[in-house]
Write a protein that holds these residues in place. Structure first.
Motif, PDB file in Angstrom:
ATOM      1  N   GLY A  56     -47.932  12.189   7.256  1.00 49.56           N
ATOM      2  CA  GLY A  56     -48.927  11.231   6.752  1.00 49.56           C
ATOM      3  C   GLY A  56     -48.759  11.009   5.260  1.00 49.56           C
ATOM      4  N   ALA A  57     -48.545  12.092   4.522  1.00 46.87           N
ATOM      5  CA  ALA A  57     -48.387  11.988   3.063  1.00 46.87           C
ATOM      6  C   ALA A  57     -47.129  11.187   2.718  1.00 46.87           C
ATOM      7  CB  ALA A  57     -48.318  13.389   2.451  1.00 46.87           C
ATOM      8  N   LEU A  58     -46.024  11.493   3.393  1.00 47.03           N
ATOM      9  CA  LEU A  58     -44.759  10.820   3.077  1.00 47.03           C
ATOM     10  C   LEU A  58     -44.822   9.318   3.379  1.00 47.03           C
ATOM     11  CD1 LEU A  58     -42.110  13.413   4.314  1.00 47.03           C
ATOM     12  CD2 LEU A  58     -42.379  12.541   1.976  1.00 47.03           C
ATOM     13  N   LEU A  59     -45.564   8.946   4.410  1.00 47.45           N
ATOM     14  CA  LEU A  59     -45.553   7.536   4.842  1.00 47.45           C
ATOM     15  C   LEU A  59     -46.780   6.745   4.386  1.00 47.45           C
ATOM     16  CD1 LEU A  59     -44.203   8.058   8.480  1.00 47.45           C
ATOM     17  CD2 LEU A  59     -42.965   7.047   6.567  1.00 47.45           C
ATOM     18  N   HIS A  60     -47.707   7.365   3.638  1.00 46.84           N
ATOM     19  CA  HIS A  60     -49.003   6.707   3.414  1.00 46.84           C
ATOM     20  C   HIS A  60     -48.916   5.417   2.584  1.00 46.84           C
ATOM     21  CE1 HIS A  60     -49.169   8.536  -0.599  1.00 46.84           C
ATOM     22  NE2 HIS A  60     -50.136   7.699  -0.873  1.00 46.84           N
ATOM     23  N   ASP A  61     -47.870   5.270   1.765  1.00 50.42           N
ATOM     24  CA  ASP A  61     -47.741   4.050   0.938  1.00 50.42           C
ATOM     25  C   ASP A  61     -46.476   3.266   1.287  1.00 50.42           C
ATOM     26  OD1 ASP A  61     -50.001   4.072  -0.643  1.00 50.42           O
ATOM     27  OD2 ASP A  61     -49.111   5.311  -2.221  1.00 50.42           O
ATOM     28  N   ILE A  62     -45.950   3.458   2.492  1.00 55.02           N
ATOM     29  CA  ILE A  62     -44.603   2.959   2.797  1.00 55.02           C
ATOM     30  C   ILE A  62     -44.491   1.436   2.656  1.00 55.02           C
ATOM     31  CG2 ILE A  62     -44.900   2.798   5.347  1.00 55.02           C
ATOM     32  CD1 ILE A  62     -41.830   4.261   3.596  1.00 55.02           C
ATOM     33  N   ASP A  63     -45.574   0.722   2.962  1.00 60.48           N
ATOM     34  CA  ASP A  63     -45.527  -0.751   2.845  1.00 60.48           C
ATOM     35  C   ASP A  63     -46.912  -1.238   2.440  1.00 60.48           C
ATOM     36  OD1 ASP A  63     -44.537  -3.287   2.910  1.00 60.48           O
ATOM     37  OD2 ASP A  63     -43.774  -3.144   4.961  1.00 60.48           O
ATOM     38  N   ASP A  64     -47.348  -0.812   1.263  1.00 55.69           N
ATOM     39  CA  ASP A  64     -48.740  -0.984   0.865  1.00 55.69           C
ATOM     40  C   ASP A  64     -49.136  -2.447   0.664  1.00 55.69           C
ATOM     41  OD1 ASP A  64     -50.954   1.070  -0.122  1.00 55.69           O
ATOM     42  OD2 ASP A  64     -51.104  -0.765  -1.307  1.00 55.69           O
ATOM     43  N   HIS A  65     -50.358  -2.795   1.074  1.00 57.85           N
ATOM     44  CA  HIS A  65     -50.877  -4.163   0.933  1.00 57.85           C
ATOM     45  C   HIS A  65     -50.869  -4.647  -0.513  1.00 57.85           C
ATOM     46  CE1 HIS A  65     -54.651  -2.759  -0.851  1.00 57.85           C
ATOM     47  NE2 HIS A  65     -54.413  -1.685  -0.131  1.00 57.85           N
ATOM     48  N   LYS A  66     -50.905  -3.720  -1.484  1.00 58.72           N
ATOM     49  CA  LYS A  66     -50.945  -4.131  -2.888  1.00 58.72           C
ATOM     50  C   LYS A  66     -49.626  -4.771  -3.324  1.00 58.72           C
ATOM     51  CE  LYS A  66     -52.583  -0.017  -4.467  1.00 58.72           C
ATOM     52  NZ  LYS A  66     -53.062   0.576  -3.203  1.00 58.72           N
ATOM     53  N   PHE A  67     -48.558  -4.514  -2.555  1.00 57.41           N
ATOM     54  CA  PHE A  67     -47.237  -4.995  -2.989  1.00 57.41           C
ATOM     55  C   PHE A  67     -46.559  -5.907  -1.995  1.00 57.41           C
ATOM     56  CE2 PHE A  67     -48.183  -0.671  -4.295  1.00 57.41           C
ATOM     57  CZ  PHE A  67     -48.517  -0.962  -5.604  1.00 57.41           C
ATOM     58  N   ASN A  68     -47.267  -6.317  -0.950  1.00 52.99           N
ATOM     59  CA  ASN A  68     -46.612  -7.194   0.020  1.00 52.99           C
ATOM     60  C   ASN A  68     -47.432  -8.458   0.247  1.00 52.99           C
ATOM     61  OD1 ASN A  68     -48.719  -6.517   1.648  1.00 52.99           O
ATOM     62  ND2 ASN A  68     -47.585  -5.063   2.896  1.00 52.99           N
ATOM     63  N   LYS A  76     -48.899   0.206   8.538  1.00 50.21           N
ATOM     64  CA  LYS A  76     -48.883   0.868   9.840  1.00 50.21           C
ATOM     65  C   LYS A  76     -47.645   0.447  10.655  1.00 50.21           C
ATOM     66  CE  LYS A  76     -51.750   1.792  13.846  1.00 50.21           C
ATOM     67  NZ  LYS A  76     -52.855   1.324  14.681  1.00 50.21           N
ATOM     68  N   ARG A  77     -47.319  -0.863  10.596  1.00 54.76           N
ATOM     69  CA  ARG A  77     -46.142  -1.360  11.331  1.00 54.76           C
ATOM     70  C   ARG A  77     -44.875  -0.670  10.867  1.00 54.76           C
ATOM     71  NH1 ARG A  77     -47.957  -6.621  10.636  1.00 54.76           N
ATOM     72  NH2 ARG A  77     -46.472  -6.904   8.940  1.00 54.76           N
ATOM     73  N   SER A  78     -44.679  -0.611   9.537  1.00 53.29           N
ATOM     74  CA  SER A  78     -43.457   0.008   9.002  1.00 53.29           C
ATOM     75  C   SER A  78     -43.405   1.487   9.347  1.00 53.29           C
ATOM     76  CB  SER A  78     -43.401  -0.140   7.483  1.00 53.29           C
ATOM     77  OG  SER A  78     -43.387  -1.490   7.151  1.00 53.29           O
ATOM     78  N   ALA A  79     -44.532   2.182   9.207  1.00 52.35           N
ATOM     79  CA  ALA A  79     -44.555   3.612   9.513  1.00 52.35           C
ATOM     80  C   ALA A  79     -44.223   3.843  10.979  1.00 52.35           C
ATOM     81  CB  ALA A  79     -45.927   4.190   9.178  1.00 52.35           C
ATOM     82  N   ASN A 102     -56.002   4.548   7.540  1.00 56.58           N
ATOM     83  CA  ASN A 102     -57.314   4.784   6.928  1.00 56.58           C
ATOM     84  C   ASN A 102     -57.283   5.418   5.546  1.00 56.58           C
ATOM     85  OD1 ASN A 102     -59.251   3.928   9.088  1.00 56.58           O
ATOM     86  ND2 ASN A 102     -57.956   5.342  10.233  1.00 56.58           N
ATOM     87  N   CYS A 103     -56.085   5.575   4.976  1.00 57.65           N
ATOM     88  CA  CYS A 103     -55.967   6.323   3.718  1.00 57.65           C
ATOM     89  C   CYS A 103     -56.500   5.564   2.504  1.00 57.65           C
ATOM     90  CB  CYS A 103     -54.499   6.693   3.494  1.00 57.65           C
ATOM     91  SG  CYS A 103     -54.319   8.021   2.315  1.00 57.65           S
ATOM     92  N   SER A 104     -56.291   4.257   2.486  1.00 60.69           N
ATOM     93  CA  SER A 104     -56.495   3.462   1.276  1.00 60.69           C
ATOM     94  C   SER A 104     -57.963   3.288   0.905  1.00 60.69           C
ATOM     95  CB  SER A 104     -55.842   2.107   1.530  1.00 60.69           C
ATOM     96  OG  SER A 104     -55.871   1.348   0.386  1.00 60.69           O
TER      97      SER A 104
END
Ligand code: NI
Length: 218
Positions: A56-68, A76-79, A102-104
């Protein structure tokens, strides 16, 4: 954790290091690495599952809404795509995806829907990395990237009742302390997280006092 599980974490770490090598908003590889370490620390103290917490920690920002461009589903899709590559049970994958979904932080009046203890550990770790000296540095880096002024005494902090509200408001970076960072101490999920947040919170208050003193000039 088994050797096989540790290998999965190592492989993921390498992949993330490559993907985030040019990140400049404070959501860089070292943020992910710190969130991994802090959440593992909290997880051990809280008796959570170490593999689920770590994934969860490693993937929590993998494709964050702030940058896409504001796509909340992309993370969630990328993870999910990445997790498919590994021989992990569906139960583990589902639990990791629950964390990522649910992390953000979505604003001061928006409910936190994190259910699992592993998710609570990751969320606490992510929030701890927004506090203290690192938190201050990341906040100004992010504000600069977004073109926000450092401070404007005429614009007061506001409360946010929805995630849209929270992400649309144009403000200055000092307001971010009142709209998010100083609220996090009381929103930590775990006892261990709460304890770690105290010192970082106090440091930010000290920083703000000094900042206002210097702002006045002589
Ligand atoms: Ni994060």
């Amino acid at each position: 954790m088994s050797e096989k599980e540790q290998n999965i974490l190592n492989e993921l770490t390498l992949m993330i290091k490559k993907k985030f090598s040019n990140e400049s908003t404070g959501h860089d590889f070292y943020h992910i690495e710190r969130v991994l370490k802090i959440s593992q620390y909290i997880s051990k103290h809280e008796g959570a599952d170490l593999l689920i917490t770590s994934l969860g920690a490693l993937l929590h920002d993998i494709d964050d809404h702030k940058f896409n461009g504001g796509d909340w589903e992309a993370n969630k899709r990328s993870a999910s795509k990445i997790l498919e590559k590994y021989a992990l049970s569906n139960n583990i994958k589902d639990q990791v995806l629950h964390i990522i979904e649910n992390c953000s932080y979505k604003g001061s009046h928006v409910d936190n829907k994190m259910q699992s203890i592993e998710g609570k550990c990751v969320q606490d770790a992510d929030r701890l990395d927004a506090l203290g000296a690192i938190g201050i540095a990341r906040t100004f880096a992010y504000g600069g990237k977004k073109g926000h002024p450092i401070y404007n005494p005429e614009i007061k902090p506001s409360e946010h009742h929805s995630k849209e509200d929270y992400f649309q408001g144009e403000s200055h970076t000092i307001n971010h302390f009142y709209e998010k960072l100083l609220l996090l101490k009381d929103r930590m999920n775990t006892t261990t997280g709460k304890k770690l947040a105290e010192e970082r919170h106090a440091f930010m208050e000290q920083f703000l006092n000094q900042f206002y003193n210097e702002w006045k000039g002589y």
